[in-house]
Design a protein around this motif. Sequence first.
Motif, short mmCIF file in Angstrom:
data_model
loop_
_atom_site.label_atom_id
_atom_site.label_comp_id
_atom_site.label_asym_id
_atom_site.label_seq_id
_atom_site.Cartn_x
_atom_site.Cartn_y
_atom_site.Cartn_z
N ASP A 58 -5.79 29.34 6.64
CA ASP A 58 -5.22 29.41 8.00
C ASP A 58 -4.28 28.24 8.26
O ASP A 58 -3.34 28.35 9.02
CB ASP A 58 -6.29 29.37 9.09
N ASN A 59 -4.57 27.08 7.67
CA ASN A 59 -3.81 25.88 7.97
C ASN A 59 -3.24 25.32 6.67
O ASN A 59 -3.93 24.70 5.89
CB ASN A 59 -4.73 24.85 8.64
N GLN A 60 -1.95 25.53 6.45
CA GLN A 60 -1.29 25.06 5.23
C GLN A 60 -0.50 23.78 5.49
O GLN A 60 0.48 23.52 4.82
CB GLN A 60 -0.37 26.15 4.68
N GLY A 61 -0.94 22.97 6.45
CA GLY A 61 -0.21 21.77 6.83
C GLY A 61 -0.34 20.64 5.82
O GLY A 61 -1.23 20.61 4.99
N MET A 62 0.60 19.70 5.93
CA MET A 62 0.58 18.50 5.11
C MET A 62 0.60 17.29 6.03
O MET A 62 1.16 17.33 7.12
CB MET A 62 1.80 18.46 4.18
N ASN A 63 -0.01 16.20 5.56
CA ASN A 63 -0.09 14.98 6.33
C ASN A 63 0.16 13.82 5.39
O ASN A 63 -0.39 13.77 4.30
CB ASN A 63 -1.48 14.89 6.97
N VAL A 64 1.00 12.88 5.80
CA VAL A 64 1.28 11.69 5.00
C VAL A 64 0.69 10.49 5.74
O VAL A 64 0.99 10.27 6.91
CB VAL A 64 2.80 11.49 4.80
N GLY B 129 0.82 -1.21 0.00
CA GLY B 129 0.00 0.00 0.00
C GLY B 129 0.85 1.25 0.00
O GLY B 129 1.86 1.34 0.69
N MET B 130 0.45 2.21 -0.80
CA MET B 130 1.20 3.45 -0.93
C MET B 130 0.65 4.51 0.03
O MET B 130 -0.52 4.48 0.40
CB MET B 130 1.11 3.97 -2.36
N ASP B 131 1.52 5.44 0.41
CA ASP B 131 1.11 6.56 1.25
C ASP B 131 0.49 7.64 0.38
O ASP B 131 0.79 7.77 -0.81
CB ASP B 131 2.32 7.15 1.98
N LYS B 132 -0.39 8.42 0.99
CA LYS B 132 -1.00 9.58 0.33
C LYS B 132 -0.58 10.83 1.06
O LYS B 132 -0.46 10.84 2.29
CB LYS B 132 -2.54 9.49 0.37
N ILE B 133 -0.34 11.89 0.31
CA ILE B 133 -0.03 13.19 0.90
C ILE B 133 -1.30 14.01 0.91
O ILE B 133 -1.89 14.26 -0.15
CB ILE B 133 1.08 13.91 0.11
N LEU B 134 -1.73 14.42 2.09
CA LEU B 134 -2.93 15.24 2.24
C LEU B 134 -2.49 16.66 2.55
O LEU B 134 -1.80 16.89 3.53
CB LEU B 134 -3.80 14.71 3.37
N GLN B 135 -2.88 17.60 1.70
CA GLN B 135 -2.51 18.99 1.91
C GLN B 135 -3.77 19.80 2.13
O GLN B 135 -4.72 19.72 1.35
CB GLN B 135 -1.76 19.55 0.71
N SER B 136 -3.78 20.57 3.19
CA SER B 136 -4.93 21.40 3.51
C SER B 136 -5.00 22.58 2.55
O SER B 136 -3.98 23.17 2.20
CB SER B 136 -4.82 21.91 4.95
N ILE B 137 -6.22 22.94 2.13
CA ILE B 137 -6.39 24.08 1.24
C ILE B 137 -6.89 25.30 1.99
O ILE B 137 -7.13 26.34 1.40
CB ILE B 137 -7.34 23.74 0.08
N SER B 138 -7.03 25.16 3.29
CA SER B 138 -7.48 26.27 4.12
C SER B 138 -6.39 27.33 4.21
O SER B 138 -5.22 27.00 4.41
CB SER B 138 -7.83 25.76 5.52
#
Length: 89
Positions: A52-58, A41-50
């Motif tokens: 106020d919150n420009q964080g990324m999550n893998v 299984g591959m990881d996904k990169i989730l990037q916030s479009i808000s």
Amino acid sequence: MEQAFVQQGTQIDKGENARLSSFVGAIAIADLVKTTLGPKGMDKILQSISPDNQGMNVTNDGATILKSVQIDNAAAKVLVDIAKVQDEE
């Protein structure tokens, strides 16, 4: 009768169109998470479009991915709700 429960501007699908819309929503959810399953299984990169919150999550957790996407298809929402309930237990 159904017009009393629907907001103005809402589209109502019936018959084959409703069935096709549900099918497309379910396929889209399956395609979104199927690459995260299994030993390869591959990881996904989730990037916030808000703004106020420009964080990324893998992550490779399907429930986390489904919690973070905005969905407007009724059948897809049901699948996401099922995933949320199953993740809570």
